[in-house]
Motif scaffolding. Structure first.
Motif, PDB file in Angstrom:
ATOM      1  N   ALA A   1      48.795  53.375  74.971  1.00  0.00           N
ATOM      2  CA  ALA A   1      47.558  54.026  75.410  1.00  0.00           C
ATOM      3  C   ALA A   1      46.928  54.822  74.278  1.00  0.00           C
ATOM      4  O   ALA A   1      45.707  54.803  74.077  1.00  0.00           O
ATOM      5  CB  ALA A   1      47.845  54.934  76.602  1.00  0.00           C
ATOM      6  N   ALA A   2      47.761  55.531  73.502  1.00  0.00           N
ATOM      7  CA  ALA A   2      47.248  56.322  72.385  1.00  0.00           C
ATOM      8  C   ALA A   2      46.649  55.426  71.312  1.00  0.00           C
ATOM      9  O   ALA A   2      45.605  55.733  70.734  1.00  0.00           O
ATOM     10  CB  ALA A   2      48.367  57.182  71.792  1.00  0.00           C
ATOM     11  N   ALA A   3      47.301  54.291  71.036  1.00  0.00           N
ATOM     12  CA  ALA A   3      46.792  53.366  70.022  1.00  0.00           C
ATOM     13  C   ALA A   3      45.456  52.774  70.453  1.00  0.00           C
ATOM     14  O   ALA A   3      44.535  52.632  69.643  1.00  0.00           O
ATOM     15  CB  ALA A   3      47.815  52.259  69.772  1.00  0.00           C
ATOM     16  N   ALA A   4      45.330  52.432  71.745  1.00  0.00           N
ATOM     17  CA  ALA A   4      44.075  51.873  72.252  1.00  0.00           C
ATOM     18  C   ALA A   4      42.952  52.903  72.182  1.00  0.00           C
ATOM     19  O   ALA A   4      41.821  52.589  71.794  1.00  0.00           O
ATOM     20  CB  ALA A   4      44.266  51.398  73.687  1.00  0.00           C
ATOM     21  N   ALA A   5      43.266  54.160  72.537  1.00  0.00           N
ATOM     22  CA  ALA A   5      42.257  55.220  72.481  1.00  0.00           C
ATOM     23  C   ALA A   5      41.840  55.498  71.047  1.00  0.00           C
ATOM     24  O   ALA A   5      40.660  55.732  70.760  1.00  0.00           O
ATOM     25  CB  ALA A   5      42.805  56.488  73.126  1.00  0.00           C
ATOM     26  N   GLU A   6      42.812  55.445  70.132  1.00  0.00           N
ATOM     27  CA  GLU A   6      42.507  55.689  68.719  1.00  0.00           C
ATOM     28  C   GLU A   6      41.599  54.593  68.170  1.00  0.00           C
ATOM     29  O   GLU A   6      40.639  54.876  67.443  1.00  0.00           O
ATOM     30  CB  GLU A   6      43.811  55.747  67.925  1.00  0.00           C
ATOM     31  N   LYS A   7      41.873  53.357  68.547  1.00  0.00           N
ATOM     32  CA  LYS A   7      41.042  52.244  68.084  1.00  0.00           C
ATOM     33  C   LYS A   7      39.621  52.368  68.638  1.00  0.00           C
ATOM     34  O   LYS A   7      38.639  52.173  67.914  1.00  0.00           O
ATOM     35  CB  LYS A   7      41.648  50.907  68.502  1.00  0.00           C
ATOM     36  N   ALA A   8      39.507  52.696  69.924  1.00  0.00           N
ATOM     37  CA  ALA A   8      38.190  52.838  70.539  1.00  0.00           C
ATOM     38  C   ALA A   8      37.392  53.957  69.883  1.00  0.00           C
ATOM     39  O   ALA A   8      36.185  53.839  69.655  1.00  0.00           O
ATOM     40  CB  ALA A   8      38.340  53.100  72.034  1.00  0.00           C
ATOM     41  N   SER A   9      38.077  55.051  69.551  1.00  0.00           N
ATOM     42  CA  SER A   9      37.409  56.175  68.910  1.00  0.00           C
ATOM     43  C   SER A   9      36.976  55.829  67.497  1.00  0.00           C
ATOM     44  O   SER A   9      35.886  56.195  67.057  1.00  0.00           O
ATOM     45  CB  SER A   9      38.343  57.392  68.890  1.00  0.00           C
ATOM     46  N   ARG A  10      37.807  55.080  66.773  1.00  0.00           N
ATOM     47  CA  ARG A  10      37.431  54.646  65.418  1.00  0.00           C
ATOM     48  C   ARG A  10      36.206  53.765  65.469  1.00  0.00           C
ATOM     49  O   ARG A  10      35.291  53.890  64.663  1.00  0.00           O
ATOM     50  CB  ARG A  10      38.594  53.893  64.754  1.00  0.00           C
ATOM     51  N   ASP A  11      36.166  52.856  66.437  1.00  0.00           N
ATOM     52  CA  ASP A  11      35.011  51.977  66.580  1.00  0.00           C
ATOM     53  C   ASP A  11      33.753  52.783  66.876  1.00  0.00           C
ATOM     54  O   ASP A  11      32.658  52.463  66.417  1.00  0.00           O
ATOM     55  CB  ASP A  11      35.250  50.967  67.707  1.00  0.00           C
TER      56      ASP A  11
END
Length: 199
Positions: free
Chosen positions: A174-184
């Motif tokens: 979940a943290a990795a997915a949120a981090e990717k979405a935030s980077r995008d």
């Protein structure tokens, strides 16, 4: 007449939010707080090779990893310039408890700083629980029951407790997915190009 390609405008005005240094720093702080932390009880794993295997396992899940040792182990790392201890220190964060102090208390304190902080150990930390104030022992026991990750090694294969590891893996994903979405979200995108209208 000219028309704009619709693709780059799909997300509307929020796609063009101003990317400031403060926003990037705040995003980084949120990522750090959300990313799971695994504190490895180095002495409990008994060998640097096992520690390296376990640390690499959790790092592959995109967890932050810290290996903690009692003070007496610091000499081993000082004397080992090229071996397993040196490689471990090169790849991961390695910390030592102050001389004469329990490394258990430092590991617990570090793990509790994260919402998803865990300790890889087969130690039950009964001494820590028994030394808590009367009204805090139940809470301490509950935390240890859900945040300590027991493990075994079978034919050099690392096997963490499946129940606790499942919670950790879910939090890491979940943290990795949120981090990717935030980077995008904060990555500048190219302005749309103009193209002749198709009649």
């Amino acid at each position: 007449a000219l028309s704009l390609d619709e693709g780059p405008w799909d997300k509307g005005p929020e796609r063009f939010k101003l990317v400031t240094a403060d926003r990037v720093r705040e995003t980084a702080r949120k990522h750090l707080a959300a990313r799971p932390l695994v504190v490895i009880d180095g002495a409990n794993l008994r060998s640097q090779r096992r520690v390296m295997i376990a640390a690499s396992h959790f790092a592959s899940w995109r967890c932050d990893v810290v290996v903690f040792y009692p003070a007496g182990f610091s000499r081993e790392f000082q004397d080992d310039a090229t071996g397993e201890a040196a490689e471990l220190k090169k790849r991961f964060s390695v910390a030592f408890a102050p001389s004469g102090r329990s490394d258990d208390l430092f590991m617990i304190s570090l793990a509790q700083r994260r919402e998803y902080g865990f300790i890889l150990t087969n130690d039950k930390f009964r001494d820590h629980i028994s030394h808590e104030a009367e009204g805090q022992r139940e809470a301490a026991a509950s935390w240890c029951a859900t945040r300590l990750i027991p493990f075994v090694f079978v034919l050099d294969e690392f096997l963490p407790d499946p129940a606790v590891a499942a919670v950790l893996y879910s939090a890491a994903s979940a943290a990795a997915a949120a981090e990717k979405a935030s980077r995008d979200d904060i990555t500048p995108t190219a302005l749309p190009t103009c193209a002749p209208a198709v009649s």
